[in-house]
Design a protein around this motif. Structure first.
Motif, PDB file in Angstrom:
ATOM      1  N   GLY A  41       0.806  -1.209   0.000  1.00 26.54           N
ATOM      2  CA  GLY A  41       0.000   0.000   0.000  1.00 26.54           C
ATOM      3  C   GLY A  41       0.838   1.258   0.000  1.00 26.54           C
ATOM      4  N   ASN A  42       2.134   1.133   0.302  1.00 24.15           N
ATOM      5  CA  ASN A  42       3.041   2.279   0.214  1.00 24.15           C
ATOM      6  C   ASN A  42       3.515   2.507  -1.218  1.00 24.15           C
ATOM      7  OD1 ASN A  42       4.524  -0.072   0.132  1.00 24.15           O
ATOM      8  ND2 ASN A  42       6.187   0.673   1.432  1.00 24.15           N
ATOM      9  N   SER A  43       3.078   1.678  -2.141  1.00 28.97           N
ATOM     10  CA  SER A  43       3.402   1.835  -3.559  1.00 28.97           C
ATOM     11  C   SER A  43       2.134   2.035  -4.379  1.00 28.97           C
ATOM     12  CB  SER A  43       4.173   0.604  -4.058  1.00 28.97           C
ATOM     13  OG  SER A  43       4.581   0.775  -5.395  1.00 28.97           O
ATOM     14  N   LEU A  44       1.172   1.138  -4.203  1.00 31.03           N
ATOM     15  CA  LEU A  44      -0.159   1.288  -4.807  1.00 31.03           C
ATOM     16  C   LEU A  44      -1.175   0.640  -3.884  1.00 31.03           C
ATOM     17  CD1 LEU A  44      -1.981   2.142  -7.201  1.00 31.03           C
ATOM     18  CD2 LEU A  44      -1.636  -0.161  -8.131  1.00 31.03           C
ATOM     19  N   GLY A  45      -2.080   1.450  -3.367  1.00 28.03           N
ATOM     20  CA  GLY A  45      -3.116   0.927  -2.493  1.00 28.03           C
ATOM     21  C   GLY A  45      -4.092   0.039  -3.240  1.00 28.03           C
ATOM     22  N   LEU A  46      -4.728  -0.861  -2.503  1.00 26.36           N
ATOM     23  CA  LEU A  46      -5.739  -1.717  -3.107  1.00 26.36           C
ATOM     24  C   LEU A  46      -6.946  -0.900  -3.567  1.00 26.36           C
ATOM     25  CD1 LEU A  46      -5.833  -4.832  -0.748  1.00 26.36           C
ATOM     26  CD2 LEU A  46      -4.880  -4.690  -3.057  1.00 26.36           C
ATOM     27  N   GLN A  47      -7.732  -1.508  -4.459  1.00 25.02           N
ATOM     28  CA  GLN A  47      -8.912  -0.831  -4.991  1.00 25.02           C
ATOM     29  C   GLN A  47     -10.085  -0.941  -4.026  1.00 25.02           C
ATOM     30  OE1 GLN A  47     -11.912  -2.383  -8.039  1.00 25.02           O
ATOM     31  NE2 GLN A  47     -10.459  -1.288  -9.352  1.00 25.02           N
ATOM     32  N   PRO A  48     -10.593   0.200  -3.545  1.00 24.79           N
ATOM     33  CA  PRO A  48     -11.839   0.139  -2.773  1.00 24.79           C
ATOM     34  C   PRO A  48     -12.988  -0.230  -3.702  1.00 24.79           C
ATOM     35  CG  PRO A  48     -10.696   2.264  -2.498  1.00 24.79           C
ATOM     36  CD  PRO A  48     -10.068   1.565  -3.651  1.00 24.79           C
ATOM     37  N   LYS A  49     -13.869  -1.080  -3.245  1.00 26.11           N
ATOM     38  CA  LYS A  49     -14.988  -1.486  -4.086  1.00 26.11           C
ATOM     39  C   LYS A  49     -15.864  -0.303  -4.475  1.00 26.11           C
ATOM     40  CE  LYS A  49     -15.053  -6.213  -2.291  1.00 26.11           C
ATOM     41  NZ  LYS A  49     -15.780  -7.231  -1.500  1.00 26.11           N
ATOM     42  N   ILE A  50     -15.895   0.714  -3.626  1.00 22.90           N
ATOM     43  CA  ILE A  50     -16.712   1.887  -3.896  1.00 22.90           C
ATOM     44  C   ILE A  50     -16.171   2.711  -5.067  1.00 22.90           C
ATOM     45  CG2 ILE A  50     -15.528   3.513  -2.365  1.00 22.90           C
ATOM     46  CD1 ILE A  50     -18.281   4.492  -1.467  1.00 22.90           C
ATOM     47  N   ALA A  51     -14.899   2.504  -5.428  1.00 23.24           N
ATOM     48  CA  ALA A  51     -14.289   3.298  -6.504  1.00 23.24           C
ATOM     49  C   ALA A  51     -15.049   3.136  -7.810  1.00 23.24           C
ATOM     50  CB  ALA A  51     -12.823   2.900  -6.681  1.00 23.24           C
ATOM     51  N   LYS A  52     -15.447   1.916  -8.115  1.00 25.27           N
ATOM     52  CA  LYS A  52     -16.159   1.659  -9.363  1.00 25.27           C
ATOM     53  C   LYS A  52     -17.473   2.428  -9.412  1.00 25.27           C
ATOM     54  CE  LYS A  52     -17.485  -2.124 -12.476  1.00 25.27           C
ATOM     55  NZ  LYS A  52     -18.800  -1.576 -12.856  1.00 25.27           N
ATOM     56  N   GLU A  53     -18.154   2.536  -8.291  1.00 22.29           N
ATOM     57  CA  GLU A  53     -19.415   3.278  -8.251  1.00 22.29           C
ATOM     58  C   GLU A  53     -19.190   4.743  -8.611  1.00 22.29           C
ATOM     59  OE1 GLU A  53     -21.457   2.800  -4.551  1.00 22.29           O
ATOM     60  OE2 GLU A  53     -20.900   0.674  -4.381  1.00 22.29           O
ATOM     61  N   TYR A  54     -18.129   5.318  -8.092  1.00 20.69           N
ATOM     62  CA  TYR A  54     -17.847   6.725  -8.360  1.00 20.69           C
ATOM     63  C   TYR A  54     -17.451   6.939  -9.821  1.00 20.69           C
ATOM     64  CZ  TYR A  54     -18.276   8.443  -3.575  1.00 20.69           C
ATOM     65  OH  TYR A  54     -18.781   8.834  -2.349  1.00 20.69           O
ATOM     66  N   VAL A  55     -16.666   6.022 -10.379  1.00 20.81           N
ATOM     67  CA  VAL A  55     -16.293   6.138 -11.793  1.00 20.81           C
ATOM     68  C   VAL A  55     -17.511   5.923 -12.685  1.00 20.81           C
ATOM     69  CG1 VAL A  55     -14.904   5.135 -13.648  1.00 20.81           C
ATOM     70  CG2 VAL A  55     -13.898   5.455 -11.374  1.00 20.81           C
ATOM     71  N   ASP A  56     -18.319   4.912 -12.360  1.00 15.83           N
ATOM     72  CA  ASP A  56     -19.516   4.645 -13.156  1.00 15.83           C
ATOM     73  C   ASP A  56     -20.467   5.839 -13.148  1.00 15.83           C
ATOM     74  OD1 ASP A  56     -18.630   2.148 -13.820  1.00 15.83           O
ATOM     75  OD2 ASP A  56     -19.902   1.060 -12.402  1.00 15.83           O
ATOM     76  N   GLU A  57     -20.529   6.537 -12.038  1.00 14.27           N
ATOM     77  CA  GLU A  57     -21.389   7.719 -11.952  1.00 14.27           C
ATOM     78  C   GLU A  57     -20.960   8.784 -12.963  1.00 14.27           C
ATOM     79  OE1 GLU A  57     -23.084  10.401  -8.300  1.00 14.27           O
ATOM     80  OE2 GLU A  57     -20.922  10.091  -8.378  1.00 14.27           O
ATOM     81  N   VAL A  58     -19.636   9.000 -13.063  1.00 15.59           N
ATOM     82  CA  VAL A  58     -19.129   9.970 -14.037  1.00 15.59           C
ATOM     83  C   VAL A  58     -19.417   9.489 -15.459  1.00 15.59           C
ATOM     84  CG1 VAL A  58     -17.062  11.113 -14.934  1.00 15.59           C
ATOM     85  CG2 VAL A  58     -17.346  10.794 -12.461  1.00 15.59           C
TER      86      VAL A  58
END
Length: 422
Positions: A41-58
């Motif tokens: 996570g100090n290099s690339l954090g895991l994907q929060p499941k909520i991220a897809k919802e925010y991208v899909d909204e856009v």
């Protein structure tokens, strides 16, 4: 707390963990069909499941509204970045007007140096740390050259003492004092990426100001990881990426901080229309009238698709709060250090923890300096479902992240490590 390196004890800690439920809110890669133990996570954090919802909204608003998505829809794009101000200010210890999101980290540091590195004939030197993250080294060197100066005589590196892995605060303060009225800028990493050492940003900022210099911070490994008070510490400026501990996705947008004492100053900056007075932005006026705040350093309109997962992640931080994250961070990092020590004593492992042992000088990272094992240990861990980070010449970095690392992860890692060392 008296730790035990047993599965039952790890499960007990997980049962007591108020953040345990958040692990299920992230997507984990798999190795050999099993979810990995994720320590990068100090290099690339895991994907929060909520991220897809925010991208899909856009994406939905773009499909349904086209250009009208700028002003209509569920979250209009023209003020999308303003939604970060309040929650980010809590994460970094700022006022909402002092933070915004834009561009990426190295771009932002370069833009901020346009304002905060203004060398004169007498005051022109920059202090940074020895072996800073390469991007910081490169941008400082080129900023110096851009002013017609020689990096060899302009950049002053604070050195580690011989045989030591970490910087001593007194050495940094002494360097600032010795450069004195020749010092224009101090720019350092708030957390050293290699060892995980947390620097005393408050003391260093105060010392830089005492000799008349600006002080800025690269917070790539600090944002979302440690408690900060950038406003109260009187930090002049800072920037951070969002894709490490803040889980915003690869290459996602960067955050910046500019202290309010500079908001009405005449500091030069590179300008663009998105930093212009937002009430008059669309009048297309020829003279630049900057917004009175960190947003006045914006140049282009925000990369909304990049910001969307970041906004989802920031919502999680706002829900949990930094105090709860830091409480677990301290316990789980201490447990990792204990397990490493216990395994080393069992198998006589030849590795050294180079991250400071003092809680105030470390965060969500333990760096192992390998003596003898070489990169084969890193390869073994990766092949057995432990995702770690390798740094030349022989360091493995482990980052237990409070949001999605469990205590059982720590115990299981110890067993895998032990098998690889026997």
């Amino acid at each position: 707390m008296q730790f035990k390196n047993t599965l039952d004890f790890a499960k007990q800690l997980d049962q007591q963990d108020v953040l345990a439920k958040y692990k299920a809110e992230f997507n984990f890669p798999k190795v050999n069909g099993e979810e990995v133990i994720y320590f990068t996570g100090n290099s690339l954090g895991l994907q929060p499941k909520i991220a897809k919802e925010y991208v899909d909204e856009v994406m939905t608003n773009w499909a349904d509204l086209g250009v009208e998505g700028h002003f209509n829809g569920s979250k209009p794009w023209w003020d999308y970045q303003e939604r970060f101000a309040e929650p980010l200010s809590k994460i970094v210890g700022a006022k909402p007007s002092e933070v915004t999101v834009m561009n990426t980290l190295s771009v932002n540091l370069n833009l901020l140096l346009v304002s905060f590195y203004r060398p004169t004939k007498q005051r022109f030197k920059i202090i940074c740390e020895e072996k800073a993250f390469p991007s910081d080294q490169y941008l400082i060197q080129e900023q110096v050259r851009n002013h017609g100066l020689d990096p060899a005589t302009t950049i002053v590196e604070v050195k580690r003492r011989p045989g030591e892995h970490n910087f001593r605060t007194e050495d940094i303060l002494q360097t600032i004092q010795s450069v004195g009225n020749e010092l224009a800028l101090v720019l350092m990493g708030g957390i050293n990426y290699y060892t995980g050492q947390v620097l005393d940003m408050q003391a260093i900022t105060k010392a830089g100001h005492q000799v008349g210099a600006y002080v800025g911070w690269d917070l790539a490994h600090a944002a979302g990881n440690i408690k900060m008070h950038l406003h109260d510490w009187q930090v002049d400026f800072a920037a951070w990426c969002s894709y490490k501990y803040m889980n915003a996705g690869p290459g996602s947008a960067s955050g910046i901080f500019v202290h309010e004492k500079h908001h009405k100053s005449n500091l030069p900056r590179f300008a663009g229309w998105w930093g212009h007075n937002k009430e008059r932005r669309f009048l297309m006026e020829p003279a630049f009238d900057p917004i009175q705040g960190a947003e006045g350093w914006q140049i282009s309109n925000p990369p909304v698709l990049s910001l969307a997962p970041y906004l989802g992640s920031v919502a999680m931080f706002n829900e949990v709060g930094m105090d709860a994250l830091i409480a677990k961070r301290d316990t789980i990092t201490a447990y990792l250090a204990f397990v490493l020590q216990d395994i080393a004593s069992q198998v006589h492992a030849n590795f050294e923890v180079i991250t400071p042992a003092e809680p105030e000088q470390r965060a969500s990272q333990i760096s192992l300096f390998l003596h003898g094992q070489g990169k084969e240990l890193f390869t073994y861990l990766m092949q057995n479902g432990v995702i770690v980070d390798w740094r030349e010449p022989n360091v493995i970095r482990l980052a237990p992240v409070p949001f999605y690392t469990s205590y059982q992860d720590i115990y299981n890692f110890g067993q895998i490590l032990k098998a690889g060392l026997v």
